[in-house]
Design a protein around this motif. Sequence first.
Motif, PDB file in Angstrom:
ATOM      1  N   CYS A 185      -0.883  -8.264   3.420  1.00 33.87           N
ATOM      2  CA  CYS A 185      -0.680  -7.744   2.066  1.00 33.87           C
ATOM      3  C   CYS A 185       0.161  -6.476   2.094  1.00 33.87           C
ATOM      4  O   CYS A 185       0.177  -5.729   3.079  1.00 33.87           O
ATOM      5  N   LYS A 186       0.866  -6.275   1.002  1.00 34.13           N
ATOM      6  CA  LYS A 186       1.743  -5.109   0.833  1.00 34.13           C
ATOM      7  C   LYS A 186       0.907  -3.933   0.346  1.00 34.13           C
ATOM      8  O   LYS A 186       0.385  -3.938  -0.763  1.00 34.13           O
ATOM      9  N   VAL A 192       2.926  -2.751   5.388  1.00 30.05           N
ATOM     10  CA  VAL A 192       2.276  -4.052   5.230  1.00 30.05           C
ATOM     11  C   VAL A 192       1.102  -4.109   6.198  1.00 30.05           C
ATOM     12  O   VAL A 192       1.239  -3.759   7.375  1.00 30.05           O
ATOM     13  N   SER A 238       8.699  -6.295   0.659  1.00 29.34           N
ATOM     14  CA  SER A 238       7.877  -7.123   1.548  1.00 29.34           C
ATOM     15  C   SER A 238       7.060  -8.182   0.822  1.00 29.34           C
ATOM     16  O   SER A 238       6.600  -9.139   1.455  1.00 29.34           O
ATOM     17  N   GLU A 239       6.846  -8.047  -0.482  1.00 21.83           N
ATOM     18  CA  GLU A 239       6.048  -9.038  -1.193  1.00 21.83           C
ATOM     19  C   GLU A 239       6.737 -10.408  -1.140  1.00 21.83           C
ATOM     20  O   GLU A 239       7.905 -10.548  -1.473  1.00 21.83           O
ATOM     21  N   VAL A 263       3.248 -12.547   2.870  1.00 22.86           N
ATOM     22  CA  VAL A 263       2.787 -11.227   2.424  1.00 22.86           C
ATOM     23  C   VAL A 263       2.488 -11.274   0.931  1.00 22.86           C
ATOM     24  O   VAL A 263       3.351 -11.647   0.128  1.00 22.86           O
TER      25      VAL A 263
END
Length: 463
Positions: A185-186, A192, A238-239, A263
């Motif tokens: 997860c971000k 992350v 990053s999502e 992510v």
Amino acid sequence: MAFVLLSLAALCRIALPGEPTIQCGSETGPSPEWMVQHPLTPGDLRELRVELVKTSATAEDYSVLMNISWVLRADASIRVLKATRICVTGKSNFQWYSCVRCNYTEAFQWQTRPSGGRWTFSYIGFPVALSTCYFIGAHNIPSANMNDDSPSLSVNFTSPGCLDHIMKYKKKCWGSLWDPNITACKKNEKMVEVNFTTSPLGNRYMVLIQRDTIIGLSNVPENKLKRISVVILVTGESEGAMVQLIPYFHSCGNDCIRRKGIVMLCPQPGVPFPPDKKRIKKASFPTTTLLPLIKVLVVYPPEVCFHHTVCYFTEFLQNHCRSEVILEQWQKKKIAEMGPVQWLTTKKKAADKVIFLLSNDVSTKCDGTCAQSEGSPSGNSHDLFPLAFNLFCSDLSSQTHLHKYIVVYFRGADPKDDYSALRICPKYCLMKEAAALCTELHVVQHMSPGKRSRACHSSCYTL
């Protein structure tokens, strides 16, 4: 008198030339006979087959090779046959090409074997990688003269993944039952958090966060079975990015199976992650060591690119969802023997789930190996999709086996009007809903008959 007959028989056996065998070796570039004009050339092969064989170098070191067999045509042109050339093109993360030439040790004196039956030969070679699409072509030498039609025969072959009874012996598969249960997860724009379960098979791991390029990485040393958490600095959004976990096991070294995840956004401050048991059920891949192996029949329309979509989807099902995949591309011989309707009916009955794989991404460009040409994988699949849809409609009208059907789509695809009845099936988008799909495959869902009946579309009865 008997002695005389036996002597004559012995003389006849001595007078007959030896039956041809083959001597094979690598051949790069065109065959030398191609540059020479020939008054007569042999015809094409009658049959070409490919199977997998396991060979052992040592007690613990196995390799998987292709066993390529071919049958010669029983016609007069066999008398001028000198050799057969076999070329293999493999396509996975990269493409490679290799050829062998098999010379016949004797000239053919008969169109069939003196002992009866057609001339059949085989060559064992060409190493096989996991879940890779291969194109195998063969032609006889001397080949056709320039500007003449060149007779040849070709087949397509897709190697299975680690769950196959032969491929499981490859070193790369020795850790195939390990389930890292990746969650990521971000936390914020620069960090992350990645969680996964390590294995006692190895002593280190590399974690990559990547989109078009790698935006973050971390090396993790660990040689025990435990759940660990690592925070990775990233240099971009990053999502939705992919997490790639690279293990280094003693058995496969730098060539171990890589595991992947996606992510997502971390929970808001003050909202903790749900307990582990619930997270495993809703947001992670099922644990392959606990869940039973399920059979999944995958069907797809001809517009779905076999190499770019079906191969990778099949690899995902085998490596992450504890699935034994049934794919028409692997059972062409059986389909020819049984007929497509009988084969599909039998496989649908044996399967735990049936997946309709769809894609409306018209921007995806397939290369030449995916072209809609005769004999191409996509070209061979167009008959089975409407047949499978008709079986679905039959189950829809009789309210049976509907729990088996799932729709998986790429990039926002939706069933076309002709197949819009599939909209009642559970739908999953890869890779966005990959974890949920794996869970769905191991759950028998029930829907009331009334809901199924109201969902039925007229497309079931217009084909």
